[in-house]
Design a protein around this motif. Structure first.
Motif, short mmCIF file in Angstrom:
data_model
loop_
_atom_site.label_atom_id
_atom_site.label_comp_id
_atom_site.label_asym_id
_atom_site.label_seq_id
_atom_site.Cartn_x
_atom_site.Cartn_y
_atom_site.Cartn_z
N THR A 23 -10.34 12.13 -0.65
CA THR A 23 -9.52 12.47 0.27
C THR A 23 -9.65 12.13 1.70
O THR A 23 -8.83 11.87 2.71
N TYR A 24 -11.06 11.66 2.15
CA TYR A 24 -11.39 11.05 3.32
C TYR A 24 -10.70 9.84 3.29
O TYR A 24 -10.18 9.68 4.56
N THR A 25 -10.89 8.87 2.34
CA THR A 25 -10.27 7.48 2.82
C THR A 25 -8.93 7.44 2.82
O THR A 25 -8.23 6.80 3.65
N ALA A 26 -8.22 8.54 1.97
CA ALA A 26 -6.75 8.54 1.97
C ALA A 26 -6.10 9.04 3.29
O ALA A 26 -5.33 8.76 3.87
N PHE A 78 -4.34 6.21 10.17
CA PHE A 78 -4.66 5.20 11.04
C PHE A 78 -3.55 4.16 10.95
O PHE A 78 -3.17 3.43 11.80
N SER A 79 -2.86 4.01 9.72
CA SER A 79 -1.86 3.04 9.57
C SER A 79 -0.31 3.62 9.69
O SER A 79 0.60 2.81 10.13
N GLN A 80 -0.28 4.86 9.42
CA GLN A 80 1.10 5.39 9.42
C GLN A 80 1.38 6.63 10.48
O GLN A 80 2.26 7.31 10.36
N LYS A 81 0.13 6.97 11.05
CA LYS A 81 -0.02 8.29 11.89
C LYS A 81 0.64 9.41 11.28
O LYS A 81 0.98 10.40 12.01
N PHE A 139 0.81 -1.09 -0.05
CA PHE A 139 0.12 -0.02 -0.14
C PHE A 139 1.14 1.28 -0.26
O PHE A 139 1.84 1.24 0.65
N PRO A 140 0.40 2.37 -0.72
CA PRO A 140 1.22 3.62 -0.55
C PRO A 140 1.21 4.01 0.87
O PRO A 140 0.10 3.66 1.63
N LYS A 141 2.33 4.80 1.24
CA LYS A 141 2.40 5.09 2.53
C LYS A 141 2.00 6.47 3.12
O LYS A 141 1.72 6.70 4.17
N THR A 142 1.77 7.34 2.01
CA THR A 142 1.63 8.57 2.18
C THR A 142 0.17 8.97 1.84
O THR A 142 -0.34 8.41 0.76
N TYR A 143 -0.49 10.29 2.21
CA TYR A 143 -1.88 10.57 1.88
C TYR A 143 -1.63 10.92 0.71
O TYR A 143 -2.80 10.53 -0.47
N THR A 144 -0.70 11.68 -0.05
CA THR A 144 -0.61 11.95 -1.28
C THR A 144 -0.58 10.93 -2.37
O THR A 144 -1.27 11.07 -3.37
N GLU A 145 0.09 9.83 -2.07
CA GLU A 145 0.22 8.54 -3.00
C GLU A 145 -0.96 7.81 -2.89
O GLU A 145 -1.62 7.34 -3.80
N LEU A 146 -1.78 7.86 -1.78
CA LEU A 146 -3.12 6.98 -1.75
C LEU A 146 -4.13 7.73 -2.62
O LEU A 146 -5.06 7.01 -3.20
N LEU A 147 -4.00 9.06 -2.55
CA LEU A 147 -5.03 9.71 -3.59
C LEU A 147 -5.10 9.26 -5.00
O LEU A 147 -5.90 9.49 -5.74
#
Length: 345
Positions: A115-118, A124-127, A100-108
């Motif tokens: 935005t919400y799910t990312a 929750f997984s990476q703080k 899984f991508p580890k950052t908010y930006t990559e998850l998007l």
């Protein structure tokens, strides 16, 4: 005590024991967040447990067929979530080596992750210090700070995200986000919240100004369309049925159904027979036709009210591509059709 400290303390004393809160596994967190979009926890929990049992890893989910995924999703609604879940799993499994991508930006960048799910996965997984803003958060912040911004407006998400970002606990962003959403779900509920028992009853602006029932403000009304569905349950001499897949875009894409005639109003038997004569569903001779129930079934979706009636049609001979009643039950259907099948077959 600050807003965030008091909120987190409340959360640790009152939170529900939910399985996705006992892990930092991004796959399980992602799964829970997709399932719980526009779904109550009580309804979504059994689905989450079934998905984890059937697809323990993102690779297992990616290797499943779309039909398997949609069958397991059956009854949750908003089926595009299930289709996007499957496609995203394939991207993660086959293009990202199950990582899984580890950052908010990559998850998007992943399909079906906004935005919400990312923010939820990253937090929750990476703080990662990124606020999670959903309907519960809109409500809590609008009431506590007396924010009169229309939450259906284009600027609302940005404004509330900025406010949550100011409040977030930088050392415990995961706990803060969980706490804020849980507070909205359990305490600061949409209707008749028990403000006298609220930890913020001395500092909540809406309570002081007697505006709790007025906030948050949502001016945009959803237009509801009324549609009439006539499902034709053809049955041949062997008891086989005819089903088809919905391939057009719109509701229930890629799910299965009986041959359908959509009309502008409710049809009687004579009107339905006339419409059937103009279709090419079957070449078999029609022996009899009768409705399964006297009244149509009302099925309500977010933007549509469907008045659905099931008609039994017995035909001569054997239906080409007919399917046995037992085999039919293995296909993914909209829940209203699945319930009909369970009741009648």
């Amino acid at each position: 005590m600050t807003f965030s400290n008091r909120l987190i303390q409340w959360y640790l004393e009152n939170k529900r024991d939910l399985p996705w809160r006992n892990t930092t596994n991004p796959y399980q967190i992602w799964l829970s967040e997709i399932i719980l979009q526009q779904t109550r926890v009580a309804q979504g929990l059994p689905y989450y447990l079934r998905f984890v049992e059937n697809f323990p890893t993102v690779f297992d989910l990616a290797n499943a067929s779309e039909e398997q995924v949609l069958k397991l999703w059956q009854g949750l609604g908003y089926y595009s979530r299930g289709r996007n879940l499957h496609k995203t799993a394939q991207i993660i499994a086959f293009e990202c080596n199950e990582m899984f991508p580890k950052t908010y930006t990559e998850l998007l960048k992943l399909k079906g992750i906004g935005t919400y799910t990312a923010a939820a996965i990253a937090s929750f997984s990476q703080k990662e210090v990124v606020p999670v803003v959903d309907g519960n958060v809109f409500r809590v912040l609008a009431r506590y700070f007396d924010v009169e911004t229309d939450i259906s407006s284009a600027t609302a998400k940005k404004e509330f995200t900025a406010l949550a970002n100011e409040l977030i606990d930088k050392k415990q962003p995961d706990l803060f986000n969980q706490a804020l959403m849980e507070f909205g779900a359990l305490q600061c509920v949409p209707k008749n919240p028990i403000c006298s028992m609220c930890i913020f009853n001395e500092s909540c602006a809406a309570l002081q100004k007697k505006k709790v029932d007025l906030l948050p403000i949502k001016l945009k009304k959803t237009k509801v369309t009324e549609r009439y569905f006539n499902y034709l349950v053809f049955e041949d001499e062997s008891g086989n049925l005819l089903i088809q897949q919905r391939t057009s875009k719109g509701i229930w894409h890629n799910l299965y159904e009986f041959p359908l005639i959509e009309s502008e109003k409710e049809l009687d038997e004579e009107e339905l027979i006339e419409k059937i004569s103009t279709t090419s569903f079957l070449t078999n001779k029609l022996v009899s036709i009768k409705p399964f129930d006297e009244k149509s079934v009302l099925h309500i979706l977010s933007h549509q009210r469907l008045k659905i009636r099931f008609w039994g049609l017995n035909v001569d001979g054997k239906i080409e591509k007919g399917i046995s009643k037992e085999a039919v039950k293995k296909f993914p259907f909209p829940i209203v059709i699945f319930n009909f099948i369970e009741k009648n077959f």
